[in-house]
Design an enzyme around this catalytic site. Structure first.
Site, PDB file in Angstrom:
ATOM      1  N   ARG A   8       0.846  -1.196   0.000  1.00 48.79           N
ATOM      2  CA  ARG A   8       0.000   0.000   0.000  1.00 48.79           C
ATOM      3  C   ARG A   8       0.883   1.247   0.000  1.00 48.79           C
ATOM      4  O   ARG A   8       1.911   1.270   0.664  1.00 48.79           O
ATOM      5  CB  ARG A   8      -0.868   0.010   1.250  1.00 48.79           C
ATOM      6  CG  ARG A   8      -1.723  -1.230   1.406  1.00 48.79           C
ATOM      7  CD  ARG A   8      -2.155  -1.360   2.865  1.00 48.79           C
ATOM      8  NE  ARG A   8      -2.992  -2.532   3.092  1.00 48.79           N
ATOM      9  CZ  ARG A   8      -2.517  -3.731   3.395  1.00 48.79           C
ATOM     10  NH1 ARG A   8      -1.216  -3.926   3.503  1.00 48.79           N
ATOM     11  NH2 ARG A   8      -3.330  -4.736   3.585  1.00 48.79           N
ATOM     12  N   ARG A  51     -20.173 -17.217  -5.995  1.00 53.60           N
ATOM     13  CA  ARG A  51     -20.813 -16.056  -6.588  1.00 53.60           C
ATOM     14  C   ARG A  51     -19.942 -14.811  -6.490  1.00 53.60           C
ATOM     15  O   ARG A  51     -19.964 -13.953  -7.358  1.00 53.60           O
ATOM     16  CB  ARG A  51     -22.101 -15.858  -5.798  1.00 53.60           C
ATOM     17  CG  ARG A  51     -22.903 -14.759  -6.264  1.00 53.60           C
ATOM     18  CD  ARG A  51     -24.294 -14.882  -5.749  1.00 53.60           C
ATOM     19  NE  ARG A  51     -25.087 -14.070  -6.626  1.00 53.60           N
ATOM     20  CZ  ARG A  51     -26.382 -14.053  -6.655  1.00 53.60           C
ATOM     21  NH1 ARG A  51     -27.056 -14.829  -5.866  1.00 53.60           N
ATOM     22  NH2 ARG A  51     -27.008 -13.276  -7.479  1.00 53.60           N
ATOM     23  N   ASP A  67     -29.747 -13.091 -10.170  1.00 48.67           N
ATOM     24  CA  ASP A  67     -30.160 -14.485 -10.038  1.00 48.67           C
ATOM     25  C   ASP A  67     -30.719 -14.922 -11.382  1.00 48.67           C
ATOM     26  O   ASP A  67     -31.162 -14.100 -12.177  1.00 48.67           O
ATOM     27  CB  ASP A  67     -31.243 -14.622  -8.961  1.00 48.67           C
ATOM     28  CG  ASP A  67     -30.675 -14.439  -7.562  1.00 48.67           C
ATOM     29  OD1 ASP A  67     -29.440 -14.566  -7.420  1.00 48.67           O
ATOM     30  OD2 ASP A  67     -31.448 -14.166  -6.637  1.00 48.67           O
ATOM     31  N   GLU A  68     -30.765 -16.228 -11.587  1.00 48.96           N
ATOM     32  CA  GLU A  68     -31.202 -16.699 -12.904  1.00 48.96           C
ATOM     33  C   GLU A  68     -32.663 -16.343 -13.192  1.00 48.96           C
ATOM     34  O   GLU A  68     -33.063 -16.224 -14.333  1.00 48.96           O
ATOM     35  CB  GLU A  68     -31.027 -18.218 -12.990  1.00 48.96           C
ATOM     36  CG  GLU A  68     -31.820 -18.949 -11.902  1.00 48.96           C
ATOM     37  CD  GLU A  68     -31.586 -20.436 -11.894  1.00 48.96           C
ATOM     38  OE1 GLU A  68     -31.045 -20.948 -12.882  1.00 48.96           O
ATOM     39  OE2 GLU A  68     -31.940 -21.080 -10.893  1.00 48.96           O
ATOM     40  N   ASP A  69     -33.459 -16.174 -12.111  1.00 46.48           N
ATOM     41  CA  ASP A  69     -34.873 -15.894 -12.334  1.00 46.48           C
ATOM     42  C   ASP A  69     -35.230 -14.440 -12.041  1.00 46.48           C
ATOM     43  O   ASP A  69     -36.381 -14.094 -11.830  1.00 46.48           O
ATOM     44  CB  ASP A  69     -35.722 -16.824 -11.471  1.00 46.48           C
ATOM     45  CG  ASP A  69     -35.254 -16.815 -10.017  1.00 46.48           C
ATOM     46  OD1 ASP A  69     -34.215 -16.189  -9.734  1.00 46.48           O
ATOM     47  OD2 ASP A  69     -35.923 -17.443  -9.175  1.00 46.48           O
ATOM     48  N   GLU A  84     -25.353 -15.442   1.346  1.00 42.92           N
ATOM     49  CA  GLU A  84     -24.200 -14.783   0.730  1.00 42.92           C
ATOM     50  C   GLU A  84     -24.509 -13.318   0.433  1.00 42.92           C
ATOM     51  O   GLU A  84     -23.641 -12.453   0.556  1.00 42.92           O
ATOM     52  CB  GLU A  84     -23.750 -15.531  -0.525  1.00 42.92           C
ATOM     53  CG  GLU A  84     -24.484 -15.226  -1.828  1.00 42.92           C
ATOM     54  CD  GLU A  84     -25.899 -15.802  -1.900  1.00 42.92           C
ATOM     55  OE1 GLU A  84     -26.321 -16.452  -0.919  1.00 42.92           O
ATOM     56  OE2 GLU A  84     -26.578 -15.589  -2.902  1.00 42.92           O
ATOM     57  N   ASP A  85     -25.779 -13.048   0.107  1.00 46.83           N
ATOM     58  CA  ASP A  85     -26.156 -11.671  -0.199  1.00 46.83           C
ATOM     59  C   ASP A  85     -26.146 -10.788   1.050  1.00 46.83           C
ATOM     60  O   ASP A  85     -25.751  -9.627   1.009  1.00 46.83           O
ATOM     61  CB  ASP A  85     -27.518 -11.629  -0.893  1.00 46.83           C
ATOM     62  CG  ASP A  85     -28.540 -12.533  -0.220  1.00 46.83           C
ATOM     63  OD1 ASP A  85     -28.190 -13.174   0.801  1.00 46.83           O
ATOM     64  OD2 ASP A  85     -29.672 -12.612  -0.711  1.00 46.83           O
ATOM     65  N   ARG A 137     -31.548 -17.270   7.710  1.00 48.25           N
ATOM     66  CA  ARG A 137     -31.138 -15.890   7.428  1.00 48.25           C
ATOM     67  C   ARG A 137     -31.101 -15.057   8.712  1.00 48.25           C
ATOM     68  O   ARG A 137     -30.236 -14.200   8.876  1.00 48.25           O
ATOM     69  CB  ARG A 137     -32.044 -15.271   6.368  1.00 48.25           C
ATOM     70  CG  ARG A 137     -31.771 -15.876   4.989  1.00 48.25           C
ATOM     71  CD  ARG A 137     -32.729 -15.444   3.933  1.00 48.25           C
ATOM     72  NE  ARG A 137     -32.439 -14.151   3.301  1.00 48.25           N
ATOM     73  CZ  ARG A 137     -31.496 -13.937   2.396  1.00 48.25           C
ATOM     74  NH1 ARG A 137     -30.700 -14.904   2.028  1.00 48.25           N
ATOM     75  NH2 ARG A 137     -31.338 -12.756   1.855  1.00 48.25           N
TER      76      ARG A 137
END
Lengths: 693, 757
Positions: B432, B540, B556-558, B644-645, B712
């Site tokens: 750094r 992800r 997401d896929e949907d 994860e979100d 969650r």
């Protein structure tokens, strides 16, 4: 002048080039560096500035610009260096002790000589020139006073630091030139130093040296015994450098001044790595050649030309396999330039390389880089341990192109917002509403009544801008739950609304006109909540836009239904009280007067000011587009509206020229409550009553 | 009237004086002109007649030759190692870099504790920090750095925690190697009366991470000065700084304060015995007490009784809160607790501790946060601090908070900073720069392995005056096998690829089935890359070299979105590149009954999470997610295929201290099967009917499992405990297009589609 505010907010930088147009900028930067440093031990910093000043003004140090203007007044006074009095040093004259490595400001520096002075302006005394000779008349130095040292002393004597009163001085600079140890007779020079009338164990004396040490072992600090004297030296190693006491300076290369290199834009160069030094140890040259074999044309390894005659010509030439290159011009043809240590740590090549805009690859273990305490060398150079020389190519290749370009530029702008900490202030102190009024009492009272319903309102201030009429009696004012105070102004100026009144005790200020009656309590409270999340921005209702008019070649003000926003009107806007200080005391140029003279554009000026210092766009809240109902504006008539627009456009152009940039930022968003227009029970929404347009 | 007369008189006098002065000066000058003596008086350094004839300080050839190539570098290095040892140690000579090479180059090993070994609370925390850091290894063979298992924090012989026979014990360690590559932590050294820097054993070539280091003994670039911290100092997280707002003018009730012991004898008494002189009882409060130690009454002087009385009148905490500046004088040793205390309290420290090497001085630019005074000039301190301007006070004060939160608020941070400084030295070309260490959010959150270029990080754009790039990479998380061309992912691909800002699409294939052949995917105007996620949910956020843009659009896929929604969100992200900017809002709350954090997906007036099923963020967060967070948290995510979100939101908010940004109206971002039966998760949500669902959702979506929601909730609490505090912050607004749902012609609107959602 005008841009001072902006420049003041720029961070320090490493600037090796000295172009006139940048001078002011550099000098400002320089002072920023120094100001930023004041806390690091007051006297060390001043010492620092004296050293810098000397180097700058001589043009020896290309990191900062200079201009020495020798005043004509003194042109009559012309003496030769040889007129300086001759001083004979007795053989038995005392020799100072060797430099004490444990010296620090608090142990070896006499602060009491410096007196108190809140601006930390210390006084520097320069000993008059004397020619020291030993008992048999041989001078102590083969060169005597050098051109560079003379320039350095001239510069200091021309500065505010200088005093000719020995008794007032805090720092003493001997006129004995010790820049180059090779030309000195060590023992006699030391004796000469000790003979200085105020020497006193070298206390508070500052010596400048660029080439320390001598064969065979080349010490990294001046070998002349010097007691407690401070040393501004080129080529310190971590073992000889006394942090916070000595100053590391670059080794000046006269080539950089003699040869005027054109400025090169950052970008790819013909060669990737260039090695131009002539004295590289064989072990390293072997390594470099191996790298060259592996990577071919990307590397250019130059050496001195064997077939050229000695002299100046050979200094300016480099050769590779019989091919001759001009030095230092060739430095501009490479992205990276190798600066390897030789017998000495400090290399004049570093100055050449920086001057040429080539990124130095510094390989000199234990070397204290010039001004390393203030300069961020990692941003302008690559420092590689000597042992990793074989990996140099891989290491340099891994640096992204854009970073190389930034290093080549060696000059960084950086915006430092004065409110830089990410804080969401608590709701509880609330905000202070500042209502600007002239004589529309009825409307004013309605505004006051409306605002008083906002839960977070803490105080109401009415700025009474009418000098001919007194505000209504106290009993006539609407009854409100918060303190209400009327402030009478001396002149009917628009700027009064942005004055940092002591009565404003909250951070948040709501500036509001006396005719803004349509904003609902929910809208205002929501505006305050949004401001809490953006305390360093203007948060307002109707948004406006600036556009570039290609036909006219200038800026244009836009209030129509645009998809973008770059300003919010301060007829109703939340902002931090700090900006009142800025507006009142730090507004660049004549903008404040312009606003008061034209009785217009105070809001545009505020938008410019905030955007310029923070680099951020304002936040428009809720759908509100207009302050006045459409019918009302219709009465004013189209023509009035148009002159208004023309004047506002003029303001933008005027301000952009004063700020010397267009600071406004354009965005496409506005802030609405999370559940705005959602299919959701209204009574469960925090801010159900958000009006339209 | 009387006053006016006085003024007139005074004015006249001044005029006369000025005139006299002017004339006098002129006369003097005339005199000078006549006598030709002016030069010596006016011109301090002569403008030498032969200036141009003066020789250069060095011959050009000599400069370029620079004393020749010097000795053999190899020999020099060898001889250095012999000379520069012990008190003259530097990394070059006392550190074995060869131990730190290879893939995972920087690993730290801790000696196992011996039986019956007692370790102090503070040292236990230090060891815990090392063990939990990403650099810990239990294998000494792969270690680059070694930490002792013996408590070396308190080396005061009179202390109960003093460990005797250190020399003997250390020599018994087979890996000791004269201390090479060892780091020794110490808070207290020496003892009454001199409090020397001696640790009571030979540290050899070990790096000292020590409080109260003296510049004279400090080995620059080798030792590390750490702050003195108390045994109550928290392991992780730590309290935030006390500054909650920037009031202007920034002055507080008191200008300067000190409350502490006055030493009548011994080291440090010179300074401590003088502090009472600057007390004025008004804006400068400097209180000292004699009442400390067993036999204070023996040394008692005339001041003591009065001072002790005054001392009790003021509360230290109250003074901390209400002073602009806080005196931090040396105690018996150079550092003191009050340094960190004032830093946290945003009370600008005024140091009176000559020769103290400030904590982490290698990397922190302290002049931006403290005023360094000189013990010898105590009496100048009041006027010095009075002269500090408004802007500087504001800046210094905010800087104290930045440094406190970045490097000092927990033992974890102090230990990690120490390790990172050493790591930066070991990999000096991947380290750094000063800017990174001193700008927000602080050096610990900057991983130089990612990049050494400032413009590659999400938080420096404003400082650099630049904007993020004009393109984004879409990363679609696919878990269901491809069976039909009408699957949501197909539509999503079309929608995303239509955005003019989309430069590429990456499909992260996390299904049990192998990814379908390329020909199964529709033709795209942008490159389509399929990568294997190995069925790990955390994949992800793996740093993917294929992501070339700064902006990542995570889907997401949907996910159901419109192209214009994507474009609008991207524009907003460009204004807030350090935050998560997206559609599905969620919120956390404190449940006072359960005494735990709760998580809710119902519609509320505020939110603190934006799900990464439809959100933009900077690609650097992938790197932080995968390398900064501990593997235990990623393991939790993989084990449960969940959270994860939420973890990403924790991470980003801990960097920014700010909430994410929800854009436009869409909250529900999946197509909901109409007849789907929804699990009742939270009784409160019933009446909100349609809206609380679908954290993840396809027909067989994992959220259909009630456990998913409970998980969650648990995640939120697990994450909060790892961070040591709750980093999530609530926001009350969303960002809409400027003309959103306004009653104006749709022709004027750039994002008219958004209103149909």
């Amino acid at each position: 002048m005008c841009a001072s505010v902006k420049y003041g907010s720029r961070g320090p930088a490493l600037i090796p080039r000295m172009k006139t147009k940048y001078r002011i900028y550099y000098i400002t930067l320089f002072s920023v560096v120094l100001l930023g440093l004041i806390a690091t031990g007051i006297y060390y910093i001043t010492l620092f500035s004296v050293v810098l000043l000397g180097l700058i003004a001589t043009g020896m140090f290309q990191f900062w610009p200079h201009s020495i203007e020798s005043s004509a007044e003194w042109s009559l006074d012309r003496r030769s260096v040889h007129d300086a009095p001759l001083v004979r040093i007795p053989m038995s004259s005392p020799i100072p002790e060797r430099g004490d490595l444990s010296c620090r400001m608090h142990t070896c520096f006499d602060v009491y000589r410096c007196g108190y002075n809140p601006k930390n302006k210390i006084k520097v005394y320069i000993y008059p020139l004397q020619r020291f000779v030993d008992e048999v008349g041989v001078p102590i130095s083969s060169t005597g006073l050098s051109r560079e040292y003379n320039d350095l002393l001239s510069a200091i004597s021309d500065s505010d630091f200088y005093t000719d009163d020995v008794s007032r001085a805090c720092l003493f600079i001997p006129s004995i030139d010790v820049l180059n140890q090779n030309s000195l007779r060590i023992r006699e020079t030391a004796q000469a130093l000790a003979m200085l009338p105020r020497w006193d164990k070298g206390m508070n004396h500052l010596l400048f040296n660029m080439l320390p040490g001598g064969p065979p072992d080349y010490n990294t600090a001046l070998d002349v015994p010097r007691d407690r004297a401070l040393l501004a030296g080129g080529g310190f190693s971590t073992w000889t450098y006394r942090q916070g006491y000595d100053v590391s300076i670059p080794v000046y290369s006269p080539l950089s001044v003699e040869v005027d290199l054109p400025e090169r834009q950052p970008g790819p160069r013909r060669y990737f790595i260039l090695s131009s030094q002539t004295a590289i140890h064989r072990e390293y040259r072997v390594e470099l050649e191996r790298l060259k074999e592996e990577n071919g044309e990307a590397l250019l390894l130059l050496d001195k030309c064997s077939n050229l005659s000695q002299g100046l010509a050979s200094v300016r030439k480099r050769c590779y396999k019989g091919q001759v290159y001009d030095y230092p011009q060739i430095l501009q043809e490479s992205s990276f330039c190798v600066v390897l240590r030789g017998a000495r740590l400090g290399q004049a090549t570093l100055s050449d390389v920086l001057q040429a805009g080539c990124v130095p690859v510094i390989m000199a273990d234990s070397y204290i880089l010039p001004f390393s305490e203030v300069l961020d060398w990692k941003r302008a150079s690559v420092v590689i341990p000597e042992e990793k020389l074989p990996e140099m190519y891989t290491i340099l290749k891994s640096i992204p192109h854009r970073q190389v370009e930034e290093m080549q530029r060696q000059k960084w702008t950086s915006v430092n917002s004065p409110l830089f900490l990410p804080l969401i202030p608590p709701r509880s102190p609330g905000f202070t509403a500042v209502v600007l009024t002239y004589d529309r009492i009825e409307s004013l009272f309605r505004v006051i009544t409306e605002i008083s319903k906002v839960p977070s309102l803490a105080k109401l201030l009415v700025v009474w801008n009418n000098q001919n009429k007194s505000p209504p009696e106290e009993s006539l004012w609407p009854k409100v739950a918060v303190p209400l105070k009327v402030l009478r102004t001396k002149e009917n100026k628009l700027s009064n609304r942005f004055f940092p009144f002591d009565e404003i005790e909250t951070e948040a200020v709501l500036a509001i006109d006396d005719d803004i009656i349509m904003l609902t309590s929910d809208e205002l409270q929501f505006g305050y909540e949004v401001w809490r999340e953006f305390p360093d921005r203007l948060v307002g209702y109707p948004g406006r836009l600036h556009l570039w008019d290609h036909e006219m070649g200038k800026w244009k003000y836009e209030s129509e239904w645009t998809n973008e926003v770059s300003m919010v009107l301060t007829g109703a806007a939340f902002y931090h009280k700090y900006f009142n200080y800025l507006y009142t005391y730090k507004m660049p140029g004549d903008i404040k007067n312009w606003v008061d003279a034209h009785m217009n554009c105070e809001d545009i000026a505020m938008n410019f000011l905030v955007a310029n210092i923070t680099g951020k766009a304002p936040i428009k809240v809720t759908p509100r587009k207009k302050f006045k109902c459409p019918e009302c504006t219709a009465i004013d008539g189209l023509s009035l509206d148009q002159t208004h627009m023309v004047e506002r456009s003029e303001c933008i152009n005027k301000f952009a020229s004063v700020f010397a940039t267009m600071p406004l930022k354009v965005v496409e968003h506005r802030a609405d409550p999370v559940l705005y227009k959602d299919d959701f029970p209204e009574k469960l929404k925090s801010f159900p009553n958000i009006g339209s347009l | 009237m009387q006053a006016r007369k006085k003024y007139v008189l005074l004015g006249l006098c001044t005029c006369c004086w000025l005139l006299l002065y002017y004339w006098g000066g002129l006369q003097e000058r005339l005199l000078g002109l006549l006598t030709h003596r002016r030069g010596e008086v006016v011109r301090p350094w002569p403008n030498w007649l032969d200036r141009d004839l003066l020789p250069g300080y060095a011959d050009q050839a000599e400069l370029q030759n620079a004393g020749g190539p010097g000795d053999s570098p190899r020999q020099r290095r060898q001889s250095w190692a012999g000379i520069y040892k012990d008190s003259r140690c530097r990394m070059d000579t006392c550190f074995d870099f060869a131990r730190c090479q290879g893939q995972s180059s920087f690993r730290v090993y801790i000696y196992p504790p011996e039986k019956g070994e007692r370790v102090s609370e503070s040292y236990r925390k230090i060891l815990t920090s090392v063990v939990e850091s990403r650099y810990f290894t239990s294998d000494p063979r792969e270690a680059c750095l070694f930490v002792l298992g013996i408590d070396t924090l308190d080396r005061d012989q009179l202390s109960t925690q003093f460990v005797p026979n250190m020399d003997e014990r250390i020599r018994g360690y087979p890996l000791w190697n004269d201390g090479r590559n060892h780091v020794i932590f110490n808070l207290y050294s020496g003892t009454w009366p001199n409090y020397t820097e001696d640790l009571g054993f030979n540290v050899g070539q070990a790096i000292l991470a020590k409080a109260s280091l003296n510049t004279e003994h400090f080995r620059p670039g080798f030792d590390i000065s750490i702050p003195l911290f108390s045994k109550e100092h928290p392991q992780k997280g730590g309290e935030r700084g006390w500054l909650v707002r920037n009031t202007v003018p920034p002055r507080r009730k008191y200008l300067l304060m000190f409350k502490g012991k006055r030493y009548l004898t011994g080291i440090g008494s010179d300074t401590r015995n003088a502090l009472h002189h600057i007390h004025n009882g008004k804006d400068i409060v400097s209180l000292t007490t004699c009442r400390h130690g067993k036999d204070w009454e023996k040394h008692k002087d005339a001041r003591c009784d009065h001072d002790n009385q005054e001392y009790e009148r003021f509360d230290y905490q109250e003074l901390l809160h209400n002073s602009t500046f806080c005196l931090v004088p040396r105690g018996r040793r150079l550092g003191s607790f009050r340094f960190l205390e004032s830093l946290q309290a945003a009370c600008i420290p005024v140091l009176l501790s000559n020769g103290w090497e400030l904590p982490f001085s290698d990397v922190i630019q302290w002049n931006q946060a403290v005023i360094e005074g000189d013990e010898r000039l105590l009496l100048q301190v009041p006027s010095t601090v009075r002269a500090v301007g408004t802007d500087r006070v504001l800046a210094l004060r905010q800087r104290t908070q930045m440094l406190w939160e970045a490097y000092f608020s927990s033992v974890d941070k102090i230990v990690l900073t120490t390790l990172e400084i050493i790591k930066d030295r070991v990999n000096s070309h991947i380290s750094r720069n000063k800017f990174m260490w001193n700008a927000l959010p602080g050096g610990l959150l900057v991983l130089p392995e990612y990049s050494t270029h400032l413009a590659h990080y999400p938080f420096y754009y404003l400082n650099l005056g630049i904007s993020p790039g004009q393109e984004f990479t879409a990363v679609i998380h696919a878990t269901s096998p491809l069976v039909s061309q009408s699957q949501p992912i197909m539509k999503l691909l079309q929608v995303v690829s239509k955005s003019k800002y989309c430069s590429q699409i990456i499909i992260l294939w996390n299904s049990e089935k192998p990814p379908p052949h390329r020909s199964k995917w529709p033709p795209m105007p942008v490159p389509l890359i399929i990568t294997d996620g190995r069925r790990k949910t955390s994949s992800r956020f793996l740093p993917n070299a294929a992501i070339e843009t700064e902006a990542v659009l995570s889907l997401d896929e949907d996910t159901v979105l419109l192209t214009s929604e994507i474009n609008f969100a991207f524009h907003v992200w460009q204004s807030f590149p350090e935050r998560i900017v997206g559609y599905p809002p969620r919120s956390h709350f404190w449940d006072p009954v359960k005494k735990a954090w709760g998580y809710t997906s119902k519609w509320t007036n505020e939110y603190s999470i934006v799900l990464t099923g439809a959100a933009f963020y900077h690609r650097y967060y992938h790197h932080l997610f995968s390398h900064y967070l501990p593997s235990s948290l990623r393991a939790l995510v993989d084990r449960t295929s969940n959270c994860e979100d939420i973890l990403m939101n924790f991470l980003v908010s801990s960097v920014t201290h700010l909430p994410p940004i929800k854009v436009a109206q869409r909250k529900q971002y999946k197509e909901m099967p109409i007849l789907q039966v929804r699990p009742e998760i939270h009784p409160k949500k019933v009446f909100l009917g349609h809206c609380f669902m679908s954290d993840k959702g396809t027909k067989m979506a994992p959220w259909a499992n009630p456990e998913h929601f409970t998980q969650r909730q648990e995640c939120v609490n697990t994450f909060a405990s790892w961070f040591g505090y709750m980093p999530l912050v609530h926001s009350q607004f969303r960002l809409d297009p400027v003309l959103f749902k306004d009653h104006v012609s749709v022709l004027r609107k750039r994002y008219k589609d958004l209103e149909r959602v």
